[in-house]
Enzyme design. Structure first.
Site, PDB file in Angstrom:
ATOM      1  N   GLU A 255      -1.352  -3.638   5.802  1.00  0.00           N
ATOM      2  CA  GLU A 255      -1.162  -4.914   5.003  1.00  0.00           C
ATOM      3  C   GLU A 255      -1.938  -6.043   5.297  1.00  0.00           C
ATOM      4  O   GLU A 255      -1.953  -7.012   4.896  1.00  0.00           O
ATOM      5  CB  GLU A 255       0.697  -5.608   5.059  1.00  0.00           C
ATOM      6  CG  GLU A 255       1.541  -4.083   4.900  1.00  0.00           C
ATOM      7  CD  GLU A 255       2.550  -5.078   5.678  1.00  0.00           C
ATOM      8  OE1 GLU A 255       3.016  -6.509   5.601  1.00  0.00           O
ATOM      9  OE2 GLU A 255       3.601  -4.177   5.171  1.00  0.00           O
TER      10      GLU A 255
ATOM     11  N   GLU B  33       6.095   5.640   4.853  1.00  0.00           N
ATOM     12  CA  GLU B  33       7.099   4.373   4.998  1.00  0.00           C
ATOM     13  C   GLU B  33       8.687   4.860   4.040  1.00  0.00           C
ATOM     14  O   GLU B  33       8.856   4.117   3.474  1.00  0.00           O
ATOM     15  CB  GLU B  33       7.129   3.148   5.317  1.00  0.00           C
ATOM     16  CG  GLU B  33       5.625   2.799   6.497  1.00  0.00           C
ATOM     17  CD  GLU B  33       5.419   1.677   7.183  1.00  0.00           C
ATOM     18  OE1 GLU B  33       6.736   0.721   6.110  1.00  0.00           O
ATOM     19  OE2 GLU B  33       4.464   1.409   6.905  1.00  0.00           O
TER      20      GLU B  33
END
Length: 482
Positions: free
Chosen positions: A265, A382
């Site tokens: 991220e 995820e």
């Protein structure tokens, strides 16, 4: 005419015989009363025989008319009874004795679905099928389900910097070396052992992330009351940390780790590299260079290892369906500043894939195809697909659960299609074992019910969609082709 005469003669003969019999009976009675013989017979036993009828058989001496009429009456009565029985059967679906009429139309039986097949078998030879576990779920309770369905495990938290970096031990060594870093693997060793005992591979998640990295790691003497360290010191701390992690798994658990999420991220949706609102200390101390140095040292550590040379290095991010240009271009810019090609350091991109049932799977697959076209391997890292606007504790409708199953089916059909087209998709990991153990089970009082199974591993349409079961309709009918 002849037959009529015969019938009349027969009737006359019968009358004559009956008259004669009656005369004999009268004579016998007269004789008995005259002789003083007991009326009931010689031995005093009643004689109930009737000579007038004993010598006759129904339908023979008395004529066919009466006998045939009786048979006809009985036949008609039987037919009427049968008609009544049949009518009753038709009305009630039962026979006269109350048993079910096997010939009547039966109620349609409810179709009983076979359990969904093992997920890893559905995608054998195509994808690694992974699951996120933590120290609570990596135990005996779910072991059979994990081993049956999955080939890979990702720690939910236990391998993040917060759980590995040891502040006390780091402080003890930093006096002699400001770049000294101490790492402790006790938080993840339970899951590591679990995976080794059950033949499961592991994805390492994650080395460098602005969240869940302790603030003290960026300060002088690992003390937040002091100043942030220089970029040069932080580069070396990052290097020491990464080399220790790789060396530990290379020597202590060879062959276990097959993928590492090196950076997580780094890109916001607007293309910046993390800002103060994300509290990104990596960016604050090192700028966007932390992405470059993290992959530089991860690649060096892997290349220098004995057992991890084939380990896949991943850049992992959220909302990737909206970052199809942001991420590839951002990586090119960061590595380009060092005269480097990101493909020399980054093997794969990870699409986190926290989706909802109102997400456009078509748009998601288009973004996936764009990443693949950039020459990267792709992993779905995820995955969960939530049902919006569901309050915690409220019952989820069958309609919503079915829609969720169809979304999972649509997504997996699309990934399989891309794989068959030759694109390098290598893994799909779901972010939790069931709804009760999902990070999305309590989002501001809402429960997204986002995973494949309900609490207690009760099957949902979601797992049947993921497993490509025929009872879950797929809307993936046209393919993602460019």
């Amino acid at each position: 005419m002849k037959n009529k005469i015969v019938r009349l003669l027969t009737i006359g003969l019968c009358i004559a015989l009956l008259t004669a019999c009656g005369s004999r009976k009268t004579d016998r009675a007269d004789q008995s009363s005259g002789d003083g013989v007991v009326e009931n017979g010689e031995n005093g036993n009643a004689d109930t025989s009737d000579p007038g009828t004993d010598d006759l058989t129904d339908g023979e001496e008395t004529g066919d008319v009466n006998g045939e009429d009786q048979k006809n009456d009985q036949t008609e009565d039987l037919k009427d009874d049968q008609k009544d029985d049949q009518t009753e059967e038709n009305q009630n679906g039962q026979t006269a004795d109350g048993k079910e009429d096997q010939t009547s139309e039966a109620e349609p039986e409810e179709k009983v679905l076979e359990p969904a097949p093992a997920l890893k078998e559905v995608y054998d030879g195509m994808f690694e099928i992974g699951v996120c576990l933590n120290n609570m779920t990596a135990g005996s309770m779910y072991r059979d389900d994990v081993v049956k369905n999955f080939t890979s495990v990702t720690c939910e938290n236990e391998m993040k910097p917060d759980y590995l970096l040891d502040q006390s031990a780091s402080r003890a060594g930093v006096a002699n070396d400001p770049t000294f870093v101490a790492v402790n693997f006790s938080n993840c060793n339970g899951i590591v052992k679990y995976c080794e005992e059950n033949g499961l591979k592991m994805r390492f998640h994650t080395l460098a992330w602005h969240a869940q990295t302790p603030n003290w790691f960026f300060y002088e003497d690992y003390d937040t009351a002091k100043k942030l360290v220089s970029k040069e010191v932080m580069v070396e701390r990052l290097k020491n940390y990464i080399f220790q992690v790789v060396d530990y798994f290379d020597t202590e658990h060879p062959g276990l780790i097959y993928t590492i999420d090196v950076v997580n991220e780094a890109f916001n949706g607007n293309g910046t590299y993390g800002t103060t609102d994300t509290n990104n200390k990596w960016y604050e101390v090192m700028g966007s260079d932390y992405v470059y140095y993290a992959f530089l040292y991860a690649r060096e550590a892997i290349d220098n290892s004995k057992n991890m040379k084939d380990c896949v290095l991943v850049y992992n991010d959220y909302s990737m369906m909206w970052k199809a240009s942001v991420v590839p271009n951002g990586l090119k810019n960061i590595f380009g500043e060092h005269g480097a090609d990101p493909h020399d350091y980054i093997d794969a991109l990870g699409m986190q894939s926290h989706l909802d049932t109102d997400t456009s799977i078509q748009n998601f697959l288009i973004a996936a195809r764009q990443f693949l076209a950039e020459g990267y391997e792709l992993q779905i890292t995820e995955l969960d697909i939530g049902i919006p606007n569901q309050k915690r504790g409220a019952e989820v409708s069958e309609k919503d659960l079915l829609k969720q199953g169809q979304k999972y089916r649509y997504l997996m059909d699309g990934l399989v299609d891309l794989k068959k087209q030759g694109y390098n998709i290598t893994g799909v990991t779901v972010w939790g074992i069931n709804d009760a153990n999902s990070w999305r089970s309590d989002e501001n009082g809402m429960d997204a019910h986002a995973l494949l199974w309900k609490k207690g591993m009760v099957e949902k349409p979601a797992v049947r969609g993921f497993a490509l079961c025929d009872d879950i309709v797929s809307y993936y009918t046209y393919g993602i082709k460019f």
